[in-house]
Motif scaffolding. Structure first.
Motif, PDB file in Angstrom:
ATOM      1  N   GLU A  72      -6.180   3.349   3.189  1.00  0.00           N
ATOM      2  CA  GLU A  72      -5.386   2.932   4.355  1.00  0.00           C
ATOM      3  C   GLU A  72      -5.462   4.013   5.423  1.00  0.00           C
ATOM      4  O   GLU A  72      -5.500   5.207   5.113  1.00  0.00           O
ATOM      5  CB  GLU A  72      -3.915   2.732   3.956  1.00  0.00           C
ATOM      6  CG  GLU A  72      -3.734   1.544   3.022  1.00  0.00           C
ATOM      7  CD  GLU A  72      -2.291   1.328   2.575  1.00  0.00           C
ATOM      8  OE1 GLU A  72      -2.042   0.289   1.950  1.00  0.00           O
ATOM      9  OE2 GLU A  72      -1.435   2.200   2.835  1.00  0.00           O
ATOM     10  N   ILE A  74      -3.359   5.002   8.916  1.00  0.00           N
ATOM     11  CA  ILE A  74      -2.156   4.673   9.706  1.00  0.00           C
ATOM     12  C   ILE A  74      -2.450   4.952  11.168  1.00  0.00           C
ATOM     13  O   ILE A  74      -2.892   6.057  11.533  1.00  0.00           O
ATOM     14  CB  ILE A  74      -0.942   5.504   9.230  1.00  0.00           C
ATOM     15  CG1 ILE A  74      -0.675   5.238   7.748  1.00  0.00           C
ATOM     16  CG2 ILE A  74       0.294   5.167  10.080  1.00  0.00           C
ATOM     17  CD1 ILE A  74       0.462   6.063   7.161  1.00  0.00           C
ATOM     18  N   VAL A 115       3.391   6.345   4.691  1.00  0.00           N
ATOM     19  CA  VAL A 115       2.413   7.099   3.888  1.00  0.00           C
ATOM     20  C   VAL A 115       2.508   6.653   2.426  1.00  0.00           C
ATOM     21  O   VAL A 115       3.604   6.532   1.874  1.00  0.00           O
ATOM     22  CB  VAL A 115       2.655   8.625   4.000  1.00  0.00           C
ATOM     23  CG1 VAL A 115       1.801   9.381   2.982  1.00  0.00           C
ATOM     24  CG2 VAL A 115       2.342   9.105   5.420  1.00  0.00           C
ATOM     25  N   THR A 119      -3.097   6.275   1.583  1.00  0.00           N
ATOM     26  CA  THR A 119      -3.329   6.763   2.953  1.00  0.00           C
ATOM     27  C   THR A 119      -4.394   7.856   2.958  1.00  0.00           C
ATOM     28  O   THR A 119      -4.245   8.879   2.296  1.00  0.00           O
ATOM     29  CB  THR A 119      -2.025   7.347   3.554  1.00  0.00           C
ATOM     30  OG1 THR A 119      -0.983   6.395   3.389  1.00  0.00           O
ATOM     31  CG2 THR A 119      -2.220   7.668   5.024  1.00  0.00           C
TER      32      THR A 119
END
Ligand SMILES: Cc1ncc(COP(=O)(O)O)c(C=O)c1O
Length: 367
Positions: A72, A74, A115, A119
């Motif tokens: 992931e 962000i 988070v 992440t």
């Protein structure tokens, strides 16, 4: 029509292109190397890599940091879709953190909440040239790739954007503060990241008289023709910023008197690159919506734009990630913001015309 952001190209850029065309180098060559060296000096970074676009700069930076399927990243919903698209291109998932109402930059508190052990990278965007609040992001101790497409001149608490994190990505797109038409620059102090990006961008490493590849890379290098334009633009960067500073002051003075219109907050501890002047419309007090303001300004021959519509609400993202959580601050702002003409190509008189039109339009809505 007063153009939104026509480029400020002069005889020097034209002469530089002519010289490059006569030099025998069309693709990546000495002008590109010179641009990398001069930009590294400008931002105070050890390595700068010239890339085909800001989008490719972001993509290769993520790949160089090992971002891939299952990860992931962000990022901010208030950005050009490219910022999120490149995350999708790596096979990772973009996770949007809501923005702060004051400057529409990513909110570090929302980032901290999102988070997870998946992440891999945090990807903040310095909207309009206002640096994000970086210290709380650094505290999260995750790799950071900065989208500095708007932030060539920006500094965060006295430290130039470009030397703060694992990779910082700039754009040389036609409207940007340093414009070559297309192109991008990545700055980094990490020689491993620089080497990985170099392998990804140019697909070739010489081994004696033969070539080899160490990864199946992309074709994302910059041409000397574009680098020669960017070099001249880099030489004018402060002069051009001073012109935009005057344009900001003219808009600030008008907005202060127009009920229901505001601009984004600028933090006086930071250097703002003054890339975009964003107007925010409170329809209740301003007597009209953002779209109505833009339509009336167009009738007055003033071109405007939007920076930006929330990415997670765009069709591709609604379809790809149907379970997006609401991002109320970004969604409200996405209906209320537009950007007014701002470029060193416009004279003080041109900006005076835009300001006068804004005042007339405001009067037409508020009586
Ligand atoms: C915030 C932001 N990120 C990324 C990009 C992509 O840069 P490029 O157009 O050079 O690919 C842009 C603009 O073009 C941008 O405004």
């Amino acid at each position: 029509m007063l153009g939104f952001q026509p480029p400020a190209i002069g005889d020097e850029e034209i002469a530089a292109v002519t010289e490059t065309l006569r030099s025998g180098w069309l693709t990546t060559g000495p002008r590109t190397v010179e641009l990398e060296e001069r930009f590294a000096e400008y931002v105070g970074a050890e390595h700068v890599l010239a890339i085909a676009s800001g989008t490719a700069a972001l993509h290769l930076s993520l790949l160089a940091l090992g971002v891939g399927p299952g990860d992931e990243v962000i990022t901010s919903p208030i950005t050009w879709p490219a910022t999120a698209n490149v995350v999708v291109h790596t096979g990772a998932t973009p996770v949007f953190a809501d923005v702060r109402d004051s400057d529409l930059n990513i909110d570090p508190e929302r980032v901290a909440e999102l988070v997870s052990d998946r992440t891999k990278v945090i990807l903040p965007v310095h909207l309009a040239g206002q640096p994000c609040d970086m210290d709380p992001l650094f505290d999260l101790a995750l790799p950071i790739v900065e989208d500095a497409a708007h932030a060539a001149e920006s500094a965060y608490r006295g430290r130039k954007i470009g030397a703060l994190s694992e990779a910082t990505c700039f754009s040389l797109y036609a409207t940007k503060n340093i414009a070559a038409g297309e192109g991008g620059l990545i700055s980094t102090n990490d020689s491993k990241v620089a080497e990985a990006i170099n392998d990804l961008r140019i697909m070739r490493r010489m081994q004696g008289s033969l070539y080899d590849i160490v990864v199946p890379g992309y074709k994302a290098n910059l041409s000397d023709v574009l680098a020669s334009i960017a070099l001249v633009q880099l030489g004018k960067v402060e002069k051009h910023r001073e012109i935009r500073e005057r344009q900001f002051a003219a808009y600030d003075a008008a907005i202060a008197e127009l009920e229901g219109l505001e601009t984004l907050e600028r933090d006086s501890r930071d250097t703002h690159a003054m890339h975009l002047y964003v107007v925010r419309v409170d329809p209740e007090r301003a007597g009209g919506t953002r779209d109505e303001y833009r339509a009336r300004l167009a009738e007055q021959n003033i071109a405007t734009s939007i920076h930006f519509l929330p990415v997670h609400k765009l069709t591709a993202y609604r379809e790809l990630f149907p379970d997006q959580v609401p991002l109320p601050v970004a969604e409200k702002a996405g209906d209320e913001i537009f950007s007014v003409p701002l470029t060193p190509a416009h004279s003080d008189e041109d900006i005076g015309d835009a300001v006068a039109a804004l005042r007339r339009v405001h009067a037409s809505f508020t009586g």
